[in-house]
Motif scaffolding. Structure first.
Motif: not given
Lengths: 354, 269
Positions: A211-233
């Motif tokens: 739960p500790i690692v997953a919760a932190t990872t979830r926050e990190l993934v949420r903080r990846v800017p949409t703009l960066a992901r849209e570049g690939a999409l």
């Protein structure tokens, strides 16, 4: 800054010198109180840490003098017998037969926590990435709730579950299969025992750390800017390719920090391990299935006996164990924080202007 | 190469003789939950021309642009109605994959968004994912595209370095090179120079003009002077509707709508 400047500018005494000055002095007085409270509150954590370190060092001194480097090299940890005359060594008194060799405990702590974090990190990160890419938001928050519930289970409950349910089940059905890997990893050769040992403790720790690692990872993934992901999409890349090319590189360092924090938790976890690991104090288990011990479980498990020692050296030995644990925890925590600081310095460089 | 790689429907429709080149938008509507972002948009974007999409903030320029490579697909709550055709084939028709569509329709964003990968990989990852080039051919493609956008000399010695050490303008050029690496037929530019210095802006504008010889270009811009400099056609939107679609010359010199006149003269904006 401003508050201090004003205080100096008017008069050192808060006594009112008229209607306006009176109101201002009230503000100043309130500011001072707030300042004082904040200063005290700010000092509390620092003072508490310093106090703990000092107490631990002072309490550990007799044991440090008694065993010297034997603490880190000896393989038998025994409180000795209080029914025989105490022995004298290096000018110190200890119960008859006392031996404070903590190497098996140190190794046990590292082995259990490293196996736990080694399993928990790929499970959490893989799980979070898959869920965040494939599941709709609502299902994600539903699963997050479960993660938080899992994190909230008291460790003693994990301990009871591990010792009565999980351990025997694994020993009966899973560990015999794992012995097949014994040719590759010698520590996985049988016998598998009854389910109380290093591996069961590691697995339960892994469940507790997820739960500790997953919760932190979830926050990190949420903080990846949409703009960066849209570049690939926008280049026709699939979600899977986008995760590989953009999301994972963005969260990689953060996951290292999360792993270090989770590792800190696994290092210090006491009750569950105490229940599950089998509490062997003399020597090393011949494989991963059998009983061993860790630093924290030893403190909790032997404190009762150590308190009956009138020479005080037994307690001192436990304090030395605590000191070692404290140092390990502080180091992993600092390392985790350093990594986090580096990550936030890099602060997701997407779209940085000219 | 781009002709051979057309959308699944393209060839069939050409056989029927109904194919029209360029991008054609028919009665397009976009809603976000209950809010209408675009309504009743019908217009043509001429092939191998630069069309500037202009209008006040919030009028739906970017929403329109993102309808053309189906970027709304990912956003929950977004609903697109009507049709968008590229070279005669409806991109919202069932069975049309966004992967192939976005291979043909490149996009450049308001702020540079290079991948957190090496400079070379920024160019070559997408073509390799689409199976357009082999690992060996990729190196050549990287040089070719970086040369085309004028970035090759600046980065040739550090192709394996992170793109985040480049200036903002260089990063945006890298993103342009990345989009061009898929040999798109259409380029969607969403205020591509709004975060850049004048020199890089001028450089990108020159590239846009050159590229329009082979690519259909749609550019959203807030900068009317830029629209006047580089566009062949102008599409003027207000509040999610088309006010005027005209050639640049007409739009800037003799607009047909009173609101266009007000917008061009700076009275609304």
């Amino acid at each position: 800054m401003l508050v201090r400047g004003r205080a100096r500018g008017i008069s050192p005494s808060p006594a009112p010198a008229g209607a306006t000055a009176g109101r201002e002095s009230v503000t100043r007085w309130g500011d001072r109180v707030t300042h004082a409270v904040a200063a005290v509150a700010g000092m509390v954590p620092l003072g508490a840490l310093a106090f703990i370190v000092i107490v631990m060092v002072v309490s550990a001194i007799p044991a440090i003098l008694f065993s010297g480097t034997g603490f880190f090299t000896g393989s038998v940890f025994s409180l000795g017998s209080v029914y025989a005359p105490p022995i004298h060594h290096h000018g110190l008194t200890a119960p008859f037969g006392a031996s404070y060799g903590a190497l098996p405990l140190i190794l046990g702590t590292f082995v259990t926590s490293l196996i736990a974090i080694g399993l928990a990190v790929p499970i959490s990160v893989g799980g979070v990435l898959m869920l965040s890419e494939w599941l709709p938001r609502r299902a994600q928050s539903f699963l997050s709730l479960f993660l938080e519930l899992l994190a909230g289970i008291p460790s003693v409950v994990f301990g009871i579950w591990g010792v009565y349910t999980f351990g025997p089940f694994m020993a009966a059905h899973v560990y015999p299969l794992l012995t097949g890997l014994g040719t590759v990893i010698p520590w996985l050769k049988g016998p598998v025992g009854a389910g109380q040992g290093l591996l069961t403790a590691s697995l339960v720790l892994a469940i507790m750390v997820v739960p500790i690692v997953a919760a932190t990872t979830r926050e990190l993934v949420r903080r990846v800017p949409t703009l960066a992901r849209e570049g690939a999409l926008a280049l026709g890349m699939t979600r899977h390719e986008t995760a590989k090319v953009v999301t994972i590189p963005y969260v990689r360092t953060g996951i290292l920090a999360a792993a270090l924090l989770g590792w800190g938790r696994a290092l210090g976890e006491t009750m569950a391990v105490l229940f599950i690991i089998g509490n062997v104090l003399n020597g090393y288990p011949q494989n991963l299935y059998l009983s061993a011990n860790t630093l924290s479980a030893t403190i909790a498990g032997t404190l009762d006996g150590a308190l009956t020692d009138s020479t005080g050296t037994d307690i001192s030995a436990l304090a030395e164990i605590g000191l070692v644990l404290l140092v390990i925890s502080l180091v992993t925590n600092f390392a985790g924080r350093l990594v986090i600081r580096r990550v936030s310095d890099q602060a997701l460089p997407v779209g940085r202007g000219v | 190469m781009s002709e051979a790689m057309g959308l699944a429907g393209t060839r069939a429709e050409s056989a029927e003789g109904t194919a029209t080149e360029g991008v054609s938008v028919r009665n397009l509507g976009v809603r976000y939950r209950d809010r209408v972002l675009l309504e009743g948009i019908s217009t043509e974007f001429r092939p191998r021309r630069v069309t500037a999409i202009v209008g006040p903030t919030g009028c739906g320029k970017t929403t329109l642009l993102r309808s053309i490579n189906r970027m709304h697909d990912q956003a929950p709550g977004m609903r697109v109605t009507g049709s968008v055709s590229i070279d005669g084939a409806d991109i919202y028709a069932p069975g049309v994959g966004v992967r192939g569509l976005r291979r043909r329709v490149g996009m450049l964003f308001q702020r540079p968004n290079p991948f957190p990968q090496s400079i070379a990989d920024n160019i070559s990852l997408a073509p390799r994912a689409h199976g357009l080039v082999s690992r060996r051919e990729a190196a050549h493609l990287v040089e070719e595209r970086l040369t085309e956008v004028g970035l090759w000399e600046a980065v040739r010695g550090r192709l394996n370095a992170s793109p985040f050490h480049l200036s903002g303008g260089q990063q945006q050029l890298l993103c342009l090179a990345r989009a061009l690496a898929l040999s798109p037929d259409v380029l969607l530019l969403d205020e591509p120079t709004s975060s850049l210095d004048p020199a890089t802006t001028e450089h990108i504008e020159r590239l846009i003009t050159q590229l329009s010889e082979r690519v259909t270009i749609l550019i959203v811009t807030h900068n009317l002077a830029q629209a006047a400099r580089i566009s062949d056609d102008v599409l003027f939107l207000m509040a999610g509707r088309v006010v005027e679609a005209a050639s640049s010359r007409t739009f800037f010199n003799d607009p047909g709508d009173e609101r266009s006149r007000a917008y061009v003269s700076g009275r609304i904006g």
